[in-house]
Design a protein around this motif. Structure first.
Motif, PDB file in Angstrom:
ATOM      1  N   CYS A  16      74.133  58.120  69.430  1.00 40.01           N
ATOM      2  CA  CYS A  16      73.525  58.224  70.762  1.00 40.01           C
ATOM      3  C   CYS A  16      72.811  56.906  71.071  1.00 40.01           C
ATOM      4  O   CYS A  16      71.969  56.436  70.294  1.00 40.01           O
ATOM      5  CB  CYS A  16      72.534  59.377  70.807  1.00 40.01           C
ATOM      6  N   LEU A  17      73.171  56.307  72.222  1.00 42.06           N
ATOM      7  CA  LEU A  17      72.639  54.973  72.528  1.00 42.06           C
ATOM      8  C   LEU A  17      71.127  54.994  72.664  1.00 42.06           C
ATOM      9  O   LEU A  17      70.447  54.044  72.282  1.00 42.06           O
ATOM     10  CB  LEU A  17      73.295  54.433  73.802  1.00 42.06           C
ATOM     11  N   ASN A  18      70.565  56.069  73.210  1.00 47.50           N
ATOM     12  CA  ASN A  18      69.119  56.150  73.328  1.00 47.50           C
ATOM     13  C   ASN A  18      68.441  56.204  71.960  1.00 47.50           C
ATOM     14  O   ASN A  18      67.371  55.659  71.776  1.00 47.50           O
ATOM     15  CB  ASN A  18      68.724  57.360  74.162  1.00 47.50           C
ATOM     16  N   PHE A  19      69.090  56.842  71.011  1.00 46.57           N
ATOM     17  CA  PHE A  19      68.549  56.861  69.651  1.00 46.57           C
ATOM     18  C   PHE A  19      68.608  55.479  69.017  1.00 46.57           C
ATOM     19  O   PHE A  19      67.847  55.161  68.115  1.00 46.57           O
ATOM     20  CB  PHE A  19      69.306  57.875  68.791  1.00 46.57           C
ATOM     21  N   LEU A  20      69.575  54.658  69.495  1.00 50.38           N
ATOM     22  CA  LEU A  20      69.664  53.295  68.979  1.00 50.38           C
ATOM     23  C   LEU A  20      68.666  52.370  69.657  1.00 50.38           C
ATOM     24  O   LEU A  20      68.611  51.186  69.369  1.00 50.38           O
ATOM     25  CB  LEU A  20      71.088  52.758  69.175  1.00 50.38           C
ATOM     26  N   LEU A  48      68.531  51.921  73.086  1.00 49.90           N
ATOM     27  CA  LEU A  48      68.950  51.450  74.411  1.00 49.90           C
ATOM     28  C   LEU A  48      68.533  52.459  75.476  1.00 49.90           C
ATOM     29  O   LEU A  48      68.131  53.568  75.166  1.00 49.90           O
ATOM     30  CB  LEU A  48      70.467  51.252  74.436  1.00 49.90           C
ATOM     31  N   ARG A  49      68.647  52.048  76.744  1.00 53.39           N
ATOM     32  CA  ARG A  49      68.320  52.969  77.822  1.00 53.39           C
ATOM     33  C   ARG A  49      69.598  53.409  78.511  1.00 53.39           C
ATOM     34  O   ARG A  49      69.914  52.982  79.610  1.00 53.39           O
ATOM     35  CB  ARG A  49      67.368  52.310  78.829  1.00 53.39           C
ATOM     36  N   CYS A  50      70.393  54.233  77.840  1.00 51.13           N
ATOM     37  CA  CYS A  50      71.613  54.768  78.454  1.00 51.13           C
ATOM     38  C   CYS A  50      71.215  55.842  79.469  1.00 51.13           C
ATOM     39  O   CYS A  50      71.501  55.727  80.655  1.00 51.13           O
ATOM     40  CB  CYS A  50      72.520  55.335  77.371  1.00 51.13           C
ATOM     41  N   ASP A  51      70.551  56.886  78.981  1.00 47.10           N
ATOM     42  CA  ASP A  51      69.952  57.928  79.837  1.00 47.10           C
ATOM     43  C   ASP A  51      70.963  58.703  80.682  1.00 47.10           C
ATOM     44  O   ASP A  51      70.556  59.483  81.545  1.00 47.10           O
ATOM     45  CB  ASP A  51      68.920  57.325  80.825  1.00 47.10           C
ATOM     46  N   VAL A  52      72.274  58.473  80.495  1.00 46.24           N
ATOM     47  CA  VAL A  52      73.242  59.063  81.424  1.00 46.24           C
ATOM     48  C   VAL A  52      73.186  60.588  81.410  1.00 46.24           C
ATOM     49  O   VAL A  52      73.164  61.235  82.450  1.00 46.24           O
ATOM     50  CB  VAL A  52      74.671  58.568  81.116  1.00 46.24           C
ATOM     51  N   CYS A  77      76.431  66.806  81.024  1.00 45.49           N
ATOM     52  CA  CYS A  77      75.953  65.801  80.074  1.00 45.49           C
ATOM     53  C   CYS A  77      77.053  65.409  79.107  1.00 45.49           C
ATOM     54  O   CYS A  77      77.292  64.227  78.856  1.00 45.49           O
ATOM     55  CB  CYS A  77      74.736  66.325  79.311  1.00 45.49           C
ATOM     56  N   GLU A  78      77.775  66.422  78.615  1.00 46.03           N
ATOM     57  CA  GLU A  78      78.862  66.144  77.671  1.00 46.03           C
ATOM     58  C   GLU A  78      79.971  65.359  78.355  1.00 46.03           C
ATOM     59  O   GLU A  78      80.517  64.401  77.794  1.00 46.03           O
ATOM     60  CB  GLU A  78      79.414  67.457  77.110  1.00 46.03           C
ATOM     61  N   LYS A  79      80.279  65.756  79.580  1.00 51.59           N
ATOM     62  CA  LYS A  79      81.327  65.074  80.347  1.00 51.59           C
ATOM     63  C   LYS A  79      80.993  63.595  80.511  1.00 51.59           C
ATOM     64  O   LYS A  79      81.852  62.735  80.400  1.00 51.59           O
ATOM     65  CB  LYS A  79      81.478  65.747  81.718  1.00 51.59           C
ATOM     66  N   SER A  80      79.707  63.306  80.792  1.00 52.61           N
ATOM     67  CA  SER A  80      79.381  61.941  81.187  1.00 52.61           C
ATOM     68  C   SER A  80      78.894  61.082  80.021  1.00 52.61           C
ATOM     69  O   SER A  80      78.626  59.897  80.224  1.00 52.61           O
ATOM     70  CB  SER A  80      78.319  61.964  82.291  1.00 52.61           C
ATOM     71  N   CYS A  81      78.779  61.640  78.837  1.00 54.36           N
ATOM     72  CA  CYS A  81      78.368  60.821  77.696  1.00 54.36           C
ATOM     73  C   CYS A  81      79.324  59.644  77.563  1.00 54.36           C
ATOM     74  O   CYS A  81      80.541  59.824  77.539  1.00 54.36           O
ATOM     75  CB  CYS A  81      78.365  61.641  76.402  1.00 54.36           C
ATOM     76  N   GLU A  97      83.408  59.536  71.564  1.00 55.10           N
ATOM     77  CA  GLU A  97      83.258  60.972  71.349  1.00 55.10           C
ATOM     78  C   GLU A  97      81.825  61.307  71.746  1.00 55.10           C
ATOM     79  O   GLU A  97      80.891  60.631  71.316  1.00 55.10           O
ATOM     80  CB  GLU A  97      83.467  61.328  69.873  1.00 55.10           C
ATOM     81  N   ALA A  98      81.670  62.355  72.551  1.00 57.75           N
ATOM     82  CA  ALA A  98      80.353  62.661  73.089  1.00 57.75           C
ATOM     83  C   ALA A  98      79.348  62.932  71.975  1.00 57.75           C
ATOM     84  O   ALA A  98      79.654  63.620  71.006  1.00 57.75           O
ATOM     85  CB  ALA A  98      80.438  63.865  74.017  1.00 57.75           C
ATOM     86  N   ALA A  99      78.142  62.353  72.119  1.00 58.88           N
ATOM     87  CA  ALA A  99      77.080  62.635  71.156  1.00 58.88           C
ATOM     88  C   ALA A  99      76.329  63.898  71.537  1.00 58.88           C
ATOM     89  O   ALA A  99      75.701  64.531  70.702  1.00 58.88           O
ATOM     90  CB  ALA A  99      76.112  61.466  71.087  1.00 58.88           C
ATOM     91  N   ILE A 100      76.415  64.275  72.831  1.00 61.23           N
ATOM     92  CA  ILE A 100      75.792  65.518  73.283  1.00 61.23           C
ATOM     93  C   ILE A 100      76.911  66.479  73.662  1.00 61.23           C
ATOM     94  O   ILE A 100      77.863  66.099  74.331  1.00 61.23           O
ATOM     95  CB  ILE A 100      74.805  65.267  74.453  1.00 61.23           C
ATOM     96  N   ARG A 101      76.846  67.693  73.158  1.00 61.97           N
ATOM     97  CA  ARG A 101      77.915  68.653  73.391  1.00 61.97           C
ATOM     98  C   ARG A 101      77.336  70.009  73.727  1.00 61.97           C
ATOM     99  O   ARG A 101      76.277  70.386  73.231  1.00 61.97           O
ATOM    100  CB  ARG A 101      78.789  68.801  72.146  1.00 61.97           C
TER     101      ARG A 101
END
Lengths: 290, 299
Positions: A141-145, A147-151, A194-198, A202-206
Motif C-alpha cells: 500500500c503506497l500510503n503505508f510506504l 506516499l500520499r496515494c489516498d485514492v 476502493c478495491e476497483k480504484s487501488c 494487485e489491489a492492496a485493499i479488497r
C-alpha cells in the motif's frame, strides 16, 4: 379382495423391484446434486452478492436465478454465474475489482427482485453490507510506504466515515507522517470502489465477506470503558479497590511508569507530557484518585 | 419407421402438401423462436420488451410471469416470492391449467428444439434401441428435487437444469452451458430415444401434472379412418399417449388424448394423411360405446 395368485405375487414383486430401482437410481442423482449444492454454498471470497442479499444459505433458496437485478443495474455491475464459475449457477454476483457497486440511492436491483433474495426492506443504500473493505497488504500500500496515494480514501462514497486516514509517525524518515487508510466496518457498505480504484497491480485493499473480514468478541466480553460510560461511573466501589505496588527488579527503571504505591511517575524521556513526577493520565478505573 | 421404409409423414406430404404436413411444427417453431426473440431483443438490440428469463420475466413493465416449478422448489427451502413473483406464479399456473401443461415443453422450452433435432437425426440415421429408462423416472426425479431442495436449502434443480441453463445462457451469457446442451443432444441421439424430455426432465414432469385436467387436447375424432401407417406413433415424442385414444373404440374409450404426458405439439395432426387428429376440448369425448375410463397418467 383379490386372491393371492402367483400372477399377483409376480406383479407385486415387479412393482417393488421397479420402485427400488427408481429410488436407488434417482437417490444417487439426488446425493450427487445434494453434495454439489453443499459445495455451491461456499461463495468465493472475491464474489460479492448484490446489496440486500440474504446470507448465503438463505440466498440460494430464495433466489430463482431470473437475472432481474442484473437487468436493472444501470452500471452492468452484476452478472449471473455461468456453470463453470465457482458461484452457484445462475445466481447474481459481482467482482468489485472489475465493476464495483455504484450505490444507487433508489437501489433498482432490490426493487427488481421478484423474491425476498434481495431484502426489500433495505431502502438506505448506506446500510448495505455487501462486504467489508480490508486493507489487506500493508507492505505494498503506497500510503503505508509513506506516499500520499489516498485514492481508496478519496473514491469512498462514505468518505471520512467508512475510510479515514489515520496519522502515524513515519519512522523510516523520522520527520514525516504515514496517512494510513483505515476502514470502519460500521460504515463500510462493501461497494468495492476502493478495491476497483487501488492503483497497484494487485489491489492492496479488497472487499471481503464480513465473515472473512471481521473478528468477533466472545459473547460474554464486556468493554469496561463502555460499561462505565453506560453506567455513568465506575461499576465497582473504588474506595475498596486495592492497587498492589508494582514489583520491578532492583535498580530497574521503566520510563513513563506510574507507581501507585509511591504516586510517582518515572521520566518518559522525550515523550510529550513526560516531566518527572507528573501523572500523564490516570490508569483506567482509578478515576480522579491519584 | 414404416415397414415400407418411407419417411415419417411421406403419405401426409403427398396428400396435403409439405406445408400442410408441417403446419403445427412450423407454428410451434415460430412460437419458440418468437418467445426467444422477445427475450433477446433487450440484450441484443436494446428493445426491452421482456426482462428476465423463463424462471421469472417482466413484460412491458406490466406482466410478471414466474415458473411455478422453480417457485415451488424455493418454497420447499422455506422462501416465498414477493408479490409480483406470486402473481406471476398464478398467471402461469392458470394459463397452463387451461391450454395443457406440457404446452410449455413443445411451444416454449428451448431444449425442445435440441431434443427434436436429436430425434429427427436419430430417425434419419436409423439409430435403434439404446438404454432403457422408464417414462416415470421423471416423476421420481421431480420428487427428489423437492425433497432435496428442502434438505439442502438450495433451489436444487436450478443448479443443473439444462432448460434454464440454455435459456439463461442465450440471454445472459452462455459460458460452458453449451456442453450440457450438447450432452442432452447426444444422449437423445445415441443413448435413449426421446430420453431427456420423455423420461428424465422433471420440468416436463411438473408441467404434466399441471396439465392433468386441462381442457385443450388433441383428439382422434376420425379414428375410424386410421389406416395403421404408424406415422403418428413414430413422430410422437410420447407415443404411449396415443394408443388409448386412437385404438380405444372397441373398449369404449373416447377419442380425446387425455394422458398428461401429451405435449399438445400437434405433430400427429401434421403427419396423418387421413386427418384423424385435431385439437379440441376434452369434453368432446363421447365414445361410440358408453363406458369411459381414465387412462393411466404415468405409463
Amino acid at each position: 379382495m383379490k386372491a393371492n395368485t402367483p400372477k399377483n405375487g409376480a406383479a407385486r414383486r415387479q412393482f417393488f423391484l421397479d420402485s427400488a430401482k427408481m429410488v436407488c437410481g434417482v437417490g444417487m442423482l439426488g446425493l450427487g446434486l445434494g453434495l454439489y449444492a453443499k459445495q455451491s454454498k461456499a461463495l468465493p471470497a472475491l464474489a460479492l452478492r448484490p446489496p440486500g442479499a440474504l446470507p448465503e444459505e438463505d440466498f440460494l433458496g430464495a433466489c430463482i436465478r431470473c437475472g432481474m437485478c442484473v437487468r436493472d443495474c444501470p452500471y452492468n455491475t452484476l452478472e449471473l454465474a455461468k456453470p463453470e464459475q465457482p458461484v452457484a449457477t445462475g445466481t447474481p454476483f459481482f467482482n468489485s475489482r472489475n465493476i464495483p457497486c455504484e450505490m444507487c440511492e433508489d437501489i433498482p436491483c432490490i426493487k427488481a427482485c421478484p423474491t425476498k433474495a434481495l431484502d426489500h426492506s433495505l431502502t438506505d443504500i448506506n446500510k448495505a453490507k455487501m462486504g467489508i473493505a480490508v486493507l489487506i497488504d500493508h507492505e505494498t500500500c503506497l500510503n503505508f510506504l509513506g506516499l500520499r496515494c489516498d485514492v481508496c480514501y478519496r473514491v469512498c462514497p462514505v468518505i471520512d466515515k467508512a475510510i479515514t486516514l489515520d496519522l502515524q509517525p513515519n519512522t523510516r524518515t523520522g520527520r514525516h507522517a504515514l496517512f494510513l487508510p483505515t476502514v470502519h466496518s460500521e460504515h463500510c457498505t462493501g461497494c468495492g470502489k476502493c478495491e476497483k480504484s487501488c492503483v497497484l497491480e494487485e489491489a492492496a485493499i479488497r472487499v471481503l465477506p464480513p465473515k472473512l473480514a471481521q473478528g468477533s468478541l466472545g459473547k460474554h466480553y464486556r468493554l469496561g470503558w463502555d460499561e462505565q460510560k453506560k453506567a455513568g461511573g465506575s461499576l465497582i466501589d473504588e474506595s475498596k479497590m486495592l492497587d498492589l505496588p508494582d514489583r520491578l527488579p532492583d535498580g530497574a527503571v521503566l520510563p513513563g511508569h506510574y507507581d501507585p504505591a509511591s504516586g510517582h511517575t518515572e521520566s518518559a524521556r522525550g515523550l510529550p507530557g513526560s516531566e518527572a513526577g507528573v501523572i500523564p493520565s490516570f490508569p483506567p478505573g482509578l478515576g480522579g484518585k491519584p | 419407421m414404416s415397414p415400407t421404409n418411407k419417411r415419417i409423414g411421406a403419405d401426409a406430404v403427398a396428400e396435403k402438401g409439405w406445408l400442410g404436413a408441417h403446419k403445427w411444427l412450423i407454428l410451434r417453431r415460430i412460437s419458440q423462436f418468437t418467445i426467444l426473440a422477445l427475450f433477446l431483443a433487450g440484450p441484443w438490440f436494446g428493445q426491452w420488451i421482456v426482462k428476465g428469463n423463463l424462471a421469472y420475466s417482466y413484460t412491458l413493465d406490466f406482466l410478471p410471469l414466474t415458473d411455478p416449478y422453480v417457485a415451488l422448489q424455493s418454497l420447499a427451502t422455506g422462501h416465498l416470492p414477493e408479490t409480483l413473483g406470486l402473481i406471476g406464479v398464478a398467471i402461469v399456473l392458470v394459463f397452463y391449467l387451461l391450454v395443457g401443461g406440457r404446452v410449455y415443453c413443445s411451444w416454449v422450452c428451448p431444449i425442445n428444439i435440441v431434443t427434436d433435432a436429436a430425434g429427427w437425426l436419430r430417425d434419419r440415421l436409423g439409430i435403434k434401441g439404446g438404454a432403457h429408462l422408464g417414462r416415470n423416472t421423471r416423476y421420481w426425479i421431480l420428487a427428489m428435487t423437492f425433497v432435496g431442495s428442502a434438505l439442502t436449502g438450495v433451489v436444487l434443480w436450478e443448479l443443473i437444469n439444462p432448460v434454464s441453463m440454455l435459456h439463461r445462457g442465450l440471454i445472459f451469457g452462455m459460458g460452458t452451458a453449451w456442453m450440457i446442451v450438447l450432452a442432452i443432444f447426444l444422449f437423445d441421439l445415441f443413448v435413449t430415444s426421446r430420453g431427456w424430455c420423455g423420461r428424465l426432465c422433471p420440468v416436463g414432469a411438473f408441467y404434466s401434472l399441471i396439465g392433468r385436467w386441462s381442457p385443450v387436447r388433441v383428439s382422434a375424432p376420425a379414428r375410424a379412418a386410421c389406416n395403421d401407417c404408424m406415422d403418428c406413433f413414430e413422430v410422437c415424442p410420447e407415443p404411449h399417449v396415443i394408443r388409448p385414444a386412437l385404438k380405444g373404440e372397441a373398449k369404449g374409450v373416447g377419442p380425446v388424448i387425455l394422458a398428461a404426458n401429451c405435449t399438445n405439439c400437434g405433430r400427429c395432426i401434421d403427419v396423418c394423411s387421413k386427418d384423424v387428429f385435431t385439437y379440441t376440448l376434452r369434453f368432446n369425448n363421447s365414445p361410440t360405446t358408453v363406458k369411459q375410463t381414465t387412462p393411466d397418467m404415468t405409463v
